[in-house]
Design a protein around this motif. Structure first.
Motif, mmCIF file in Angstrom:
data_model
loop_
_atom_site.group_PDB
_atom_site.id
_atom_site.type_symbol
_atom_site.label_atom_id
_atom_site.label_comp_id
_atom_site.label_asym_id
_atom_site.label_seq_id
_atom_site.Cartn_x
_atom_site.Cartn_y
_atom_site.Cartn_z
ATOM 1 N N MET A 104 -3.979 9.365 10.622
ATOM 2 C CA MET A 104 -3.392 10.174 9.796
ATOM 3 C C MET A 104 -4.146 10.744 8.565
ATOM 4 S SD MET A 104 -0.069 10.983 9.661
ATOM 5 C CE MET A 104 0.294 11.009 7.830
ATOM 6 N N SER A 105 -5.165 10.021 8.297
ATOM 7 C CA SER A 105 -5.959 10.170 7.275
ATOM 8 C C SER A 105 -6.781 11.419 7.357
ATOM 9 C CB SER A 105 -6.973 9.219 6.894
ATOM 10 O OG SER A 105 -7.909 9.042 8.159
ATOM 11 N N LYS A 106 -7.102 11.724 8.482
ATOM 12 C CA LYS A 106 -7.591 13.200 8.596
ATOM 13 C C LYS A 106 -7.122 14.081 9.733
ATOM 14 C CE LYS A 106 -12.112 10.828 7.930
ATOM 15 N NZ LYS A 106 -13.407 10.388 8.578
ATOM 16 N N MET B 79 -7.862 -1.108 9.705
ATOM 17 C CA MET B 79 -6.549 -1.564 9.169
ATOM 18 C C MET B 79 -6.024 -0.772 8.426
ATOM 19 S SD MET B 79 -6.012 -4.304 11.407
ATOM 20 C CE MET B 79 -4.563 -4.578 10.647
ATOM 21 N N THR B 80 -6.718 0.127 7.634
ATOM 22 C CA THR B 80 -6.024 0.974 6.704
ATOM 23 C C THR B 80 -5.545 2.402 6.995
ATOM 24 O OG1 THR B 80 -8.157 1.955 6.180
ATOM 25 C CG2 THR B 80 -7.790 -0.074 4.819
ATOM 26 N N GLU B 81 -6.078 2.436 8.599
ATOM 27 C CA GLU B 81 -5.503 3.681 9.049
ATOM 28 C C GLU B 81 -4.269 3.501 9.665
ATOM 29 O OE1 GLU B 81 -8.561 6.379 8.475
ATOM 30 O OE2 GLU B 81 -6.555 6.692 9.099
ATOM 31 N N MET B 82 -3.481 4.802 9.860
ATOM 32 C CA MET B 82 -2.283 5.075 10.537
ATOM 33 C C MET B 82 -2.829 5.698 11.644
ATOM 34 S SD MET B 82 1.215 6.200 9.101
ATOM 35 C CE MET B 82 2.844 6.445 10.226
ATOM 36 N N ILE C 281 -1.795 7.298 15.534
ATOM 37 C CA ILE C 281 -0.934 7.971 16.149
ATOM 38 C C ILE C 281 -0.987 8.117 17.373
ATOM 39 C CG2 ILE C 281 0.527 10.311 16.185
ATOM 40 C CD1 ILE C 281 0.572 9.001 13.293
ATOM 41 N N GLY D 53 4.116 8.114 18.841
ATOM 42 C CA GLY D 53 4.449 7.079 17.847
ATOM 43 C C GLY D 53 3.465 6.928 16.622
ATOM 44 N N SER D 54 3.810 5.873 15.827
ATOM 45 C CA SER D 54 2.942 5.873 14.558
ATOM 46 C C SER D 54 2.798 4.340 14.328
ATOM 47 C CB SER D 54 3.417 6.759 13.313
ATOM 48 O OG SER D 54 4.654 6.372 12.989
ATOM 49 N N PHE E 152 1.202 1.539 11.573
ATOM 50 C CA PHE E 152 0.138 1.218 10.622
ATOM 51 C C PHE E 152 0.219 -0.310 10.857
ATOM 52 C CE2 PHE E 152 -1.863 1.220 6.875
ATOM 53 C CZ PHE E 152 -1.591 0.311 5.825
ATOM 54 N N THR F 133 -1.169 -3.015 9.843
ATOM 55 C CA THR F 133 -0.870 -4.029 8.973
ATOM 56 C C THR F 133 0.728 -4.340 8.899
ATOM 57 O OG1 THR F 133 -2.656 -3.576 7.434
ATOM 58 C CG2 THR F 133 -0.882 -5.054 6.781
ATOM 59 N N ASP G 293 3.291 -2.425 10.946
ATOM 60 C CA ASP G 293 4.056 -1.946 11.989
ATOM 61 C C ASP G 293 3.775 -2.892 13.369
ATOM 62 O OD1 ASP G 293 3.691 1.338 11.152
ATOM 63 O OD2 ASP G 293 5.331 -0.340 10.628
ATOM 64 N N TRP H 212 0.914 -6.318 -1.890
ATOM 65 C CA TRP H 212 1.808 -6.573 -0.657
ATOM 66 C C TRP H 212 2.950 -6.205 -0.768
ATOM 67 C CZ3 TRP H 212 -0.768 -6.501 3.793
ATOM 68 C CH2 TRP H 212 0.136 -7.059 5.011
ATOM 69 N N ILE I 178 7.187 12.410 13.846
ATOM 70 C CA ILE I 178 5.938 12.830 14.317
ATOM 71 C C ILE I 178 5.913 14.289 14.064
ATOM 72 C CG2 ILE I 178 4.784 13.017 16.493
ATOM 73 C CD1 ILE I 178 5.088 10.265 15.774
ATOM 74 N N LEU J 268 3.260 15.383 11.632
ATOM 75 C CA LEU J 268 2.087 15.336 11.469
ATOM 76 C C LEU J 268 1.173 16.659 11.260
ATOM 77 C CD1 LEU J 268 1.401 12.967 14.716
ATOM 78 C CD2 LEU J 268 0.637 12.467 12.514
ATOM 79 N N SER K 264 0.028 17.201 7.967
ATOM 80 C CA SER K 264 -0.742 15.964 7.465
ATOM 81 C C SER K 264 -1.973 16.482 6.607
ATOM 82 C CB SER K 264 -1.209 14.861 8.279
ATOM 83 O OG SER K 264 -1.918 15.460 9.166
ATOM 84 N N LYS K 265 -2.617 15.805 5.539
ATOM 85 C CA LYS K 265 -3.745 16.205 4.986
ATOM 86 C C LYS K 265 -4.580 15.176 4.601
ATOM 87 C CE LYS K 265 -5.203 18.489 0.719
ATOM 88 N NZ LYS K 265 -4.576 19.220 -0.515
ATOM 89 N N ALA K 266 -5.890 15.349 4.554
ATOM 90 C CA ALA K 266 -6.789 14.209 4.109
ATOM 91 C C ALA K 266 -6.859 14.363 2.674
ATOM 92 C CB ALA K 266 -8.121 14.417 4.665
ATOM 93 N N GLU L 106 0.375 7.533 2.766
ATOM 94 C CA GLU L 106 -1.125 7.886 2.020
ATOM 95 C C GLU L 106 -1.111 6.562 1.008
ATOM 96 O OE1 GLU L 106 -3.641 9.495 3.050
ATOM 97 O OE2 GLU L 106 -4.880 8.205 1.264
ATOM 98 N N ARG M 196 0.876 4.171 0.703
ATOM 99 C CA ARG M 196 0.863 3.068 1.389
ATOM 100 C C ARG M 196 -0.567 2.248 1.731
ATOM 101 N NH1 ARG M 196 4.192 2.041 6.903
ATOM 102 N NH2 ARG M 196 2.592 3.288 7.748
ATOM 103 N N ARG M 197 -1.210 3.341 2.336
ATOM 104 C CA ARG M 197 -2.787 3.072 2.709
ATOM 105 C C ARG M 197 -3.350 2.577 1.445
ATOM 106 N NH1 ARG M 197 -6.480 7.525 3.655
ATOM 107 N NH2 ARG M 197 -8.573 6.612 4.661
ATOM 108 N N TYR N 129 -2.733 -0.871 0.508
ATOM 109 C CA TYR N 129 -3.631 -1.922 1.355
ATOM 110 C C TYR N 129 -5.055 -1.861 0.904
ATOM 111 C CZ TYR N 129 -5.073 -4.158 5.421
ATOM 112 O OH TYR N 129 -5.511 -5.124 6.331
#
Lengths: 502, 208
Positions: free
Chosen positions: A56-58, A85-88, A90, A107-108, A110, A112, A114, B42, B57, B60, B63-65, B190, B192-193, B196
């Motif tokens: 998801m991050s990129k 672990m920080t990534e989500m 897909i 699916g998705s 995360f 930590t 999910d 947490w 989905i 998706l 989505s953006k960085a 994002e 949430r990320r 963490y």
């Protein structure tokens, strides 16, 4: 929905229609990240599957998982693929039949939050004599997620008794979870079925995947011994308790705190009905021995002077007997003259002969009555148990009843309450100083107003049941005796001598 | 010197009341900051996960960085105060985003309120601890500045600046997407990320 297009390993996301024809799950099985899928429509059965994923991050294209390409199984091990672990992530799963894509689902995840709770590890339970050992087997290769400090997975044991009680154990796992370890559960109840379940407890307490229960009955080897020892111990304890109680009771009884003796004399026993209904008359008092000293003295005004010169010969100093009675001399003959210290026993015999009494002595004789021997006179004719008109006869016959206080003493028992005296015919020198029963401590003056006979001192012996009435009024004065003695004795025995005629 | 019983009686109630409040006072102990932050972070992260069942989905493609500044956890060993300030900045920015009243239809109200409350508590805690630390270290600030300049890397300022930029991008994304459902979902994931990431950051506080 069937897909007729060939699925490219790498392609833009927007070329692939979204399909949710399967359910994706991410689990940690044997400490490994396993992605599994299940088709919702079971009528469609692909022959093989292929897995892609992205993040998801990129903005990245789908990446093919090499190990999960054209696989027939419905799961894929992504332990070494999904490590951040920080990534989500897909994922995308495409099912094929031949070259045709039958189903596609995405699916998705995360990791930590999910990830499904960890599958419980394999374990075995072994029962010993005094404990149960739980041996947990970990995989040699631990996924990176377990070594992440943030996940804080740990092992939790469930101890479940047959009664439904659940006890939780949290063994400390030091270091990485790579080695097998054993945990000991002790303090168990014998003959009890214990079931153990192992699971990992994630941070989210709602996601717990417990292992199936494995049960064993705890039967220690020294069970019989323990039961026997327990029985013996219980018996000893009961014995000790009983001994303590008994000793306490005995001590209290000895002290007199409880169970007091109620041993009263019979006379104090007032709970007899017969006693209540028919009260017993009290016994008369027993009479103590008293010594009467016969003193011949002239009639004179009693001045309570015991130091009487005229009667010095006959006078015997009145003395107080041990019973508190003041003894005085009495005129009259009790016994044969020869008897100096006659006793009633001796005198009774003559009295029984009645009339065979010898001449009374010239000397007044003190009457001595032994303790238990009663004797009676005319004036006390009722109820006398004793016998022996000792004085009666002598006095009646006396002509010279003057007794001389020669010092002869006759000791007799006098119950002054029952004594009836009468004036003793007094000779010239004799004087009767009988005693008054009602005043045992005083001298008794017997006075016969009608006659001048000597007074009689009637004494009752000990234990005599003499229902002698009141001293003065009821004592009948015999007529005969005074008549006989009228000429011999003076009539006036003065009360003022201190004697009271009864 | 004997104590007057009357004095004891008079002082008893204030002492008892003070004792009752001790726990409350100790709960704000900044020595336990790392524990508190770890727990609260947490918790907020879990709340964000529960706000939505699954990521749609279809979103998706939007989505953006946002480029979360992960360099703040570099090997340069930032100071404890820097970490606290970074935490404070992150909490403040996130609170600013979630306080906006434009996503009522997206998520359940109660979940959103819980996130807002959690972030607010985190902010208050950090503010108090940062003020206390600033008062205590005021004398040492000059020395720290000398060292700081010698190290060459103004870490505290950089991290806060990067964080501000990061959240600024998120905010701009929302505005550009006109606070659409997908935009909010992407922002939720994002942040949430980010939570963490900072949750891992608390380990540095503990080690110090």
């Amino acid at each position: 929905m069937l897909l007729s297009q060939n699925v490219s390993a790498v392609g833009p996301l927007n070329l692939y229609p979204m399909d949710e024809s399967c359910t994706l799950k991410m689990t940690l099985r044997n400490l490994q990240s396993i992605l599994s899928w299940e088709l919702k429509n079971h009528s469609i059965v692909p022959t093989h599957y292929t897995l892609w994923y992205t993040i998801m991050s990129k903005q990245e294209d789908m990446k093919l998982v090499v190990d999960c390409t054209n696989i027939t199984r419905s799961f894929c091990d992504l332990t070494d693929v999904w490590v951040n672990m920080t990534e989500m992530y897909i994922p995308k799963v495409v099912g094929y039949r031949g070259n045709a894509a039958l189903v596609s689902c995405m699916g998705s995840f995360f990791l930590t939050t999910d990830t499904l709770p960890l599958d419980p590890p394999e374990f075995e339970i072994v029962g010993f004599t005094d404990h149960i050992s739980v041996n947990v087997k970990f995989q040699s290769v631990a996924p990176k997620i377990l070594n992440e400090e943030e996940l804080q997975f740990y092992l939790a044991l469930i101890e479940e008794q047959s009664g439904g009680t659940v006890k939780k154990h949290k063994p400390q796992i030091n270091g990485n979870i790579t080695e097998n370890f054993s945990y000991v559960i002790d303090k168990l109840i014998p003959k009890t079925n214990y079931c153990v379940s192992v699971y990992f407890e994630p941070k989210d307490p709602r996601k717990i995947n417990r292992s199936p229960l494995k049960c064993t009955v705890f039967q220690p080897g020294w069970e019989s011994e323990s039961s026997e020892s327990a029985t013996i111990g219980g018996i000893i304890t009961l014995f000790l308790i009983a001994a303590v109680i008994i000793s306490t009771v005995m001590m209290l009884k000895r002290i007199g705190y409880i169970c007091l003796r109620n041993d009263f004399p019979k006379v104090l026993n007032f709970y007899k009905l017969s006693v209540l209904v028919f009260p017993e008359l009290p016994r008369l008092e027993e009479v103590a021995t008293v010594e009467v000293i016969h003193i011949n003295r002239k009639k004179k005004v009693w001045n309570y002077n015991y130091d009487d010169e005229s009667d010095s010969d006959n006078e015997a100093a009145p003395r107080i007997s041990a019973g508190g009675y003041t003894t005085h001399g009495l005129t009259g003959r009790l016994c044969p003259a020869s008897v100096s210290s006659a006793t009633l026993e001796d005198c009774s015999d003559p009295a029984a002969e009645e009339g065979d009494l010898p001449e009374p002595e010239a000397d007044a004789e003190a009457l001595t009555a032994p303790g238990p021997r009663p004797w009676q006179s005319e004036c006390t004719s009722r109820g006398y148990q004793g016998r022996g008109n000792l004085l009666q006869d002598p006095f009646s016959e006396e002509d010279s009843s003057s007794t001389e206080g020669s010092g002869d003493r006759i000791v007799f028992n006098v119950d002054l309450n029952s004594v009836c005296v009468r004036a003793l015919e007094d000779n010239d020198d004799s004087e009767v100083t009988p005693m008054l029963p009602s005043r045992p401590e005083e001298t008794v003056v017997l006075e016969d107003p009608d006659e001048t006979e000597s007074n009689l001192l009637v004494a009752s012996g000990e234990g005599t049941q003499l229902p002698f009435p009141g001293p003065s009024a009821e004592c009948p004065w015999p007529e005969d005796a005074p008549s006989d003695k009228s000429d011999t004795s003076e009539s006036d025995v003065d009360m003022r001598d201190g004697y009271v005629m009864r | 010197m004997s104590v007057d019983p009357d004095v004891i009686r008079k002082c008893m109630w204030p002492v008892c009341l003070m004792g009752l409040f001790v726990t409350g006072i100790l709960s704000l102990d900044c020595n336990l900051l790392n524990v508190h932050l770890r727990r609260v972070t947490w918790h907020n992260l879990s709340l964000l996960s529960r706000m939505s069942k699954s990521f749609p989905i279809e979103c998706l493609r939007e989505s953006k960085a946002f480029e979360l500044p992960q360099e703040i956890l570099s090997d340069t060993q930032p100071l404890t105060r820097d970490i606290k300030e970074a935490f404070y900045e992150m909490s403040r920015q996130a609170f600013h985003i979630f306080i906006q009243d434009t996503f009522k239809s997206t998520w359940e109200e109660k979940h959103l309120r819980q996130v807002q409350i959690g972030l607010d508590q985190q902010l208050q805690y950090l503010e108090q601890c940062l003020e206390e630390e600033e008062e205590e270290n005021e004398d040492m600030r000059e020395m720290a500045e000398d060292e700081w300049t010698q190290s060459g890397a103004p870490v505290p300022q950089l991290s806060n600046l990067e964080l501000r930029r990061y959240f600024n991008r998120i905010d701009r994304f929302l505005k550009d997407k006109k606070y659409s459902h997908c935009a909010w979902e992407i922002v939720r994931v994002e942040i949430r990320r980010c939570f963490y990431f900072f949750h891992k950051f608390t380990a540095l506080l503990r080690r110090k």
